[in-house]
Design a protein around this motif. Structure first.
Motif, short mmCIF file in Angstrom:
data_model
loop_
_atom_site.label_atom_id
_atom_site.label_comp_id
_atom_site.label_asym_id
_atom_site.label_seq_id
_atom_site.Cartn_x
_atom_site.Cartn_y
_atom_site.Cartn_z
N UNK A 124 0.81 -1.21 0.00
CA UNK A 124 0.00 0.00 0.00
C UNK A 124 0.85 1.27 0.00
N UNK A 125 1.90 1.30 0.82
CA UNK A 125 2.71 2.52 0.90
C UNK A 125 3.47 2.79 -0.38
N UNK A 126 4.05 1.74 -0.96
CA UNK A 126 4.80 1.91 -2.20
C UNK A 126 3.87 2.27 -3.36
N UNK A 127 2.74 1.60 -3.42
CA UNK A 127 1.80 1.85 -4.52
C UNK A 127 1.19 3.25 -4.40
N UNK A 128 0.83 3.68 -3.20
CA UNK A 128 0.28 5.03 -3.03
C UNK A 128 1.28 6.07 -3.53
N UNK A 129 2.53 5.92 -3.13
CA UNK A 129 3.56 6.88 -3.56
C UNK A 129 3.79 6.80 -5.06
N UNK A 130 3.84 5.59 -5.61
CA UNK A 130 4.04 5.43 -7.05
C UNK A 130 2.88 6.00 -7.84
N UNK A 131 1.66 5.79 -7.37
CA UNK A 131 0.50 6.39 -8.02
C UNK A 131 0.61 7.91 -8.05
N UNK A 132 1.06 8.50 -6.95
CA UNK A 132 1.20 9.97 -6.87
C UNK A 132 2.24 10.47 -7.86
N UNK A 133 3.38 9.78 -7.92
CA UNK A 133 4.44 10.19 -8.85
C UNK A 133 3.94 10.08 -10.29
N UNK A 134 3.29 8.99 -10.63
CA UNK A 134 2.77 8.81 -11.99
C UNK A 134 1.74 9.85 -12.35
N UNK A 135 0.83 10.16 -11.42
CA UNK A 135 -0.19 11.17 -11.68
C UNK A 135 0.43 12.55 -11.86
N UNK A 136 1.44 12.87 -11.03
CA UNK A 136 2.12 14.17 -11.15
C UNK A 136 2.86 14.29 -12.48
N UNK A 137 3.50 13.22 -12.90
CA UNK A 137 4.22 13.25 -14.18
C UNK A 137 3.25 13.45 -15.34
N UNK A 138 2.12 12.78 -15.28
CA UNK A 138 1.13 12.95 -16.34
C UNK A 138 0.54 14.36 -16.31
N UNK A 139 0.32 14.89 -15.10
CA UNK A 139 -0.19 16.26 -14.98
C UNK A 139 0.78 17.25 -15.61
N UNK A 140 2.08 17.04 -15.40
CA UNK A 140 3.08 17.92 -15.99
C UNK A 140 3.04 17.85 -17.52
N UNK A 141 2.92 16.65 -18.06
CA UNK A 141 2.83 16.49 -19.51
C UNK A 141 1.56 17.14 -20.06
N UNK A 142 0.45 16.95 -19.36
CA UNK A 142 -0.82 17.55 -19.79
C UNK A 142 -0.71 19.07 -19.79
N UNK A 143 -0.11 19.61 -18.74
CA UNK A 143 0.02 21.07 -18.66
C UNK A 143 0.90 21.60 -19.80
N UNK A 225 -4.20 13.76 -9.59
CA UNK A 225 -4.14 14.51 -10.84
C UNK A 225 -4.97 15.78 -10.77
N UNK A 226 -6.24 15.66 -10.36
CA UNK A 226 -7.15 16.80 -10.37
C UNK A 226 -6.61 17.99 -9.57
N UNK A 227 -6.06 17.73 -8.39
CA UNK A 227 -5.64 18.83 -7.51
C UNK A 227 -4.37 19.53 -8.00
N UNK A 228 -3.29 18.81 -8.32
CA UNK A 228 -2.12 19.50 -8.89
C UNK A 228 -2.44 20.19 -10.22
#
Length: 296
Positions: A124-143, A225-228
């Motif tokens: 759970x801890x690794x996946x939560x953090x990995x999900x956050x990193x992946x979502x942030x990276x996609x948010x950066x690309x989208x922006x 993703x939505x919040x960042x």
């Protein structure tokens, strides 16, 4: 010489079974899936978690574009947006990825004694953090792709509006929205476990996933993703007319994620996971224990 594929009538019988797994079989499968997840190597687990965060973010971005059309009626807009959001979980289930909310079902493995509490917490801890990193990276690309500029900037305004709507409710409201969200997400994953074909998986998850989106429930990974994205759009000058825009800050993002994450855990574990283990796994585990005692 190239090997010719076997004709369908020559395949083993188990390849031709058209029906889905029974609930008992799904429960057993979920327990064994938990074993592989709990023992997955760190790098593989983190990379697959990043993929899941990015996949859900793609679905969220798809949803955001629909929400950027103010000409649509409320119900029609939410319904279409919910269908678009399903892209994320479809990619997770079909392409292979580790999603924090779906991994709440690993509690079935813990309840049956097949995995340890430490293994569960590690995943759970690794996946939560990995999900956050992946979502942030996609948010950066989208922006950087300037998606927010679509429809004359209406998509950027929608990004801000969506994010503001996620940080202004009371914490307990966000928590219970998180509970309801992961009730539906885990049911979608449960259906996915029981499906035998790609079509089964896609069709099976559409209504549960679109339902939580339409009803405005809180999914912690989607909110990564939505919040960042809302913060970035706000910094770029979008959403200035959105009521309560000043409440959208980095601190309020953590406020939402804490409530949504805990709510998602509660909904996935206490309702779907524990509920189905009591219904289908408890007796099977009791039988296994009795057999082991007789074998001693």
């Amino acid at each position: 010489m190239p090997v010719e594929p076997k004709p369908m009538h020559d395949l083993p019988a188990h390849h031709l079974v058209p029906d889905a797994l029974t609930p008992e079989q799904i429960e057993s499968k979920a327990e064994h899936v938990a074993i592989s997840k709990a023992n997955m190597p760190l790098i593989k687990l983190f990379v697959l978690a990043m993929f899941a965060g990015a996949f859900v973010a793609l679905g969220a971005a798809f949803f955001t574009v629909v929400m950027g059309d103010a000409q649509m009626g409320f119900a029609a807009q939410r319904a279409l947006g919910g269908l678009c959001f399903c892209l994320g979980l479809e990619l997770v289930l079909l392409c292979g990825a580790e999603l924090f909310t779906g991994n709440a079902l690993m509690v079935l493995g813990k309840a049956s004694g097949k995995i340890s509490g430490r293994g569960l917490a590690r995943n759970w801890s690794i996946v939560w953090l990995g999900n956050f990193v992946g979502a942030l990276m996609l948010a950066a690309l989208i922006f950087m792709s300037n998606l927010q500029g679509m429809n004359g900037g209406a998509v950027g305004d929608a990004m801000v509006s969506l994010a503001v709507g996620k940080v202004t409710p009371a914490w307990h409201t966000l928590f219970f929205k998180g509970v309801l969200c992961n009730l539906l997400v885990c049911l979608a994953v449960w259906i996915g476990f029981g499906a035998r074909t790609t079509a089964d998986k896609v069709l099976g998850i559409i209504l549960p996933v679109s339902a939580f989106v339409v009803m405005g429930f809180e999914h912690c990974v989607a909110n990564m993703f939505f919040l960042p994205m809302g913060l970035a759009a706000k910094a770029a000058g979008f959403g200035t007319a959105v009521a309560g825009v000043e409440s959208l800050t980095a601190g309020s993002m953590l406020y939402n994620l804490s409530a949504a994450t805990l709510g998602n855990i509660a909904g996935g574990i206490l309702i779907v996971g524990v509920g189905y283990w009591i219904a289908y796994g408890r007796e099977a585990h009791k039988h296994e224990t009795e057999v082991e005692k007789l074998a001693e």
